[in-house]
Design a protein around this motif. Structure first.
Motif, PDB file in Angstrom:
ATOM      1  N   LEU A 183       0.825  -1.213   0.000  1.00 29.66           N
ATOM      2  CA  LEU A 183       0.000   0.000   0.000  1.00 29.66           C
ATOM      3  C   LEU A 183       0.852   1.253   0.000  1.00 29.66           C
ATOM      4  CD1 LEU A 183      -2.798  -1.120   2.487  1.00 29.66           C
ATOM      5  CD2 LEU A 183      -2.799  -1.211  -0.019  1.00 29.66           C
ATOM      6  N   SER A 186       4.388   3.400  -4.904  1.00 33.31           N
ATOM      7  CA  SER A 186       3.949   4.495  -5.762  1.00 33.31           C
ATOM      8  C   SER A 186       3.209   3.925  -6.966  1.00 33.31           C
ATOM      9  CB  SER A 186       5.152   5.313  -6.237  1.00 33.31           C
ATOM     10  OG  SER A 186       5.946   4.543  -7.130  1.00 33.31           O
ATOM     11  N   GLU A 187       2.401   4.761  -7.586  1.00 33.08           N
ATOM     12  CA  GLU A 187       1.693   4.310  -8.782  1.00 33.08           C
ATOM     13  C   GLU A 187       2.678   3.972  -9.904  1.00 33.08           C
ATOM     14  OE1 GLU A 187      -1.328   2.932 -10.970  1.00 33.08           O
ATOM     15  OE2 GLU A 187      -1.360   3.508  -8.854  1.00 33.08           O
ATOM     16  N   LEU A 190       3.609   0.474  -8.995  1.00 30.11           N
ATOM     17  CA  LEU A 190       2.505  -0.477  -8.961  1.00 30.11           C
ATOM     18  C   LEU A 190       1.862  -0.683 -10.327  1.00 30.11           C
ATOM     19  CD1 LEU A 190       1.009  -2.286  -7.012  1.00 30.11           C
ATOM     20  CD2 LEU A 190      -0.529  -0.389  -6.491  1.00 30.11           C
ATOM     21  N   ARG A 194       0.557  -4.328 -12.098  1.00 32.91           N
ATOM     22  CA  ARG A 194      -0.801  -4.650 -12.545  1.00 32.91           C
ATOM     23  C   ARG A 194      -0.815  -5.032 -14.018  1.00 32.91           C
ATOM     24  NH1 ARG A 194      -2.461  -0.023  -9.283  1.00 32.91           N
ATOM     25  NH2 ARG A 194      -2.397   1.208 -11.202  1.00 32.91           N
ATOM     26  N   ARG A 229      -6.568   0.120  -4.852  1.00 32.56           N
ATOM     27  CA  ARG A 229      -5.333   0.170  -5.658  1.00 32.56           C
ATOM     28  C   ARG A 229      -5.401  -0.782  -6.858  1.00 32.56           C
ATOM     29  NH1 ARG A 229      -0.843   2.411  -3.273  1.00 32.56           N
ATOM     30  NH2 ARG A 229      -0.258   2.700  -5.468  1.00 32.56           N
TER      31      ARG A 229
END
Length: 459
Positions: A183, A186-187, A190, A194, A229
């Motif tokens: 969690l 950082s985007e 992440l 994904r 997320r």
């Protein structure tokens, strides 16, 4: 390792070896066969035989015809797949057991306690700063081997050397990612995870989540944050999940999200463990793993023993011994998308094996019971890619007498360890197990600590 050979170069060589595009003396090893009680996908095979050639299982089943010139060893033991550990923190396993004097709400509580900082966090950071992380990981991998593990996650991001065990999250061939604080990612970090999951380029994303007591609101809220997320997707496996509720498990199962269960660490830190009864009822895939030595188990053999003891205390018993064994072998292998290579005694699979010496009264119980109630002293042999790396001296002598070896003591039982050379794992020719252990003991004494034993021997 020669200075001209970078870690990237070594990784490429290992991939070529794995693909069979270049030759290696290891892959030309003579075939051998082990006889004993086999734990196969179809069940227990008494008086069975498993044949190993070039790092792979050729056959496994009832006694039959053997290839010519094969070395045969009658183990009179239980022959099982090597354990697959999806939850560990390897460099921390140099620390002996921590005995907290209180139960905590969640992991953020104990991580900020002065006693934890003094006994574990600060010494660990200092030893890493001193450049000892490679020695710390090597020690932990020997501990894993002594517990029947042949694959492990939770190692160093940049491998110091080719591991003794299969390094699932640092070796690109396995397509596994591991994160303790997902969690906080950082985007930018992440987003690619994904995408790789969606494209099946990443087989598994192992993440710590909802680690705390059943009623801890902060730990429970992490499940909603996970969904926010975009991580409630196939390929994700949640580690701990102690604060998860039955409806969370139903939702996980619906999205192909799995669970790794570490009961000893959960109970020692939080006074309870994940609701695996609800998880099982929801048809969530559950793997078993030891966490770390300070509050978990020394390895999966000990964690299996602990899980079996917990299981006996529940009415009715949630799991059979066979199910518990699968949670340390075939289930974790499947969770990382490598059920066709790891976790089962099947032709074509990697020859990652564990052989256990049964107790004197073994006739009263089956092989599954033997595996869930064994101690580290009973480990007769552990092989990785068909290589005998650890076990009883007489067994190792029959299989691999030419390589340098060292003796270690496990709970009063003498064992042979092949720490250097060939699959070799340790790059420096003068880096021995004795030197590694002595170096770590000296460093830990600077902080008033002693090096953790390889096995607690029932303590």
């Amino acid at each position: 390792m020669p200075a001209a050979l970078t870690m990237g170069g070594m990784a490429n060589i290992m991939r070529l070896l794995w693909l069979g595009l270049i030759a290696c003396p290891l892959l030309a090893q003579s075939p051998y066969a082990l006889r004993g009680t086999l734990v196969t996908p179809g069940g227990i095979v008494e008086n069975g035989t498993i044949v190993i050639r070039q790092g792979k299982i050729v056959s496994a089943g009832a006694k039959g015809d053997l290839p010519p010139n094969v070395t045969v060893i009658d183990t009179h033991g239980v022959i099982a797949p090597g354990f697959v550990d999806l939850h560990n923190h390897l460099t921390w396993n140099v620390f002996p057991r921590w005995h907290p004097i209180e139960e905590f709400g969640n992991r953020y509580d104990w991580q900020q306690k002065p006693i934890y900082q003094t006994l574990i966090e600060s010494p660990h950071a200092s030893m890493v700063a001193e450049g000892l992380e490679c020695e710390m990981e090597r020690y932990a991998e020997v501990k894993a081997l002594s517990e029947g593990e042949t694959s492990s996650a939770g190692g160093l991001a940049d491998a110091c050397s080719i591991g003794l065990v299969q390094n699932l999250d640092t070796d690109d061939q396995w397509h596994v990612a591991y994160n303790v604080f997902p969690l906080q990612m950082s985007e930018a970090d992440l987003g690619p995870i994904r995408q790789r999951l969606a494209n099946h380029q990443l087989h598994a994303f192992l993440i710590h989540l909802s680690e705390g007591g059943h009623q801890d609101a902060a730990a429970a809220r992490e499940f909603a944050m996970l969904k926010g997320r975009g991580l409630l997707v196939p390929g994700v496996t949640l580690i701990h999940g102690v604060a998860l509720q039955p409806e969370n498990f139903v939702e996980m199962a619906g999205h192909g999200v799995n669970l790794v269960w570490s009961p000893r660490s959960n109970l020692e830190l939080y006074g309870n463990t994940a609701d695996v009864v609800a998880a099982k009822a929801a048809h969530v895939n559950i793997a078993l793993a030891p966490d770390w030595s300070p509050t978990g188990s020394d390895g999966l053999l000990a964690e299996l023993n602990y899980a079996a003891a917990w299981n006996e205390s529940q009415t009715p018993h949630p799991f059979t011994d066979r199910e518990l064994v699968s949670m340390a072998t075939s289930v974790p292998a499947a969770l990382i998308g490598d059920g066709d290579r790891l976790g089962s005694l099947e032709p074509g699979h990697d020859a990652d094996l564990l052989v256990l010496r049964p107790e004197a009264d073994a006739g009263k119980h089956d092989a599954y019971w033997a595996l869930t109630h064994a101690t580290a002293a009973q480990v007769m042999l552990v092989t990785v890619d068909g290589e005998p790396l650890y076990g009883d001296p007489d067994v190792l002598e029959k299989l691999e007498s030419s390589r340098p070896s060292e003796r270690i003591d496990i709970c009063g039982s003498s064992k042979t360890l092949l720490f250097t050379g060939l699959h070799g794992h340790v790059d420096a020719a003068d880096e021995t197990w004795a030197h590694t252990a002595a170096t770590l003991q000296t460093a830990l004494r600077h902080y008033g600590r002693n090096l953790a034993p390889l096995a607690e021997c029932g303590q």
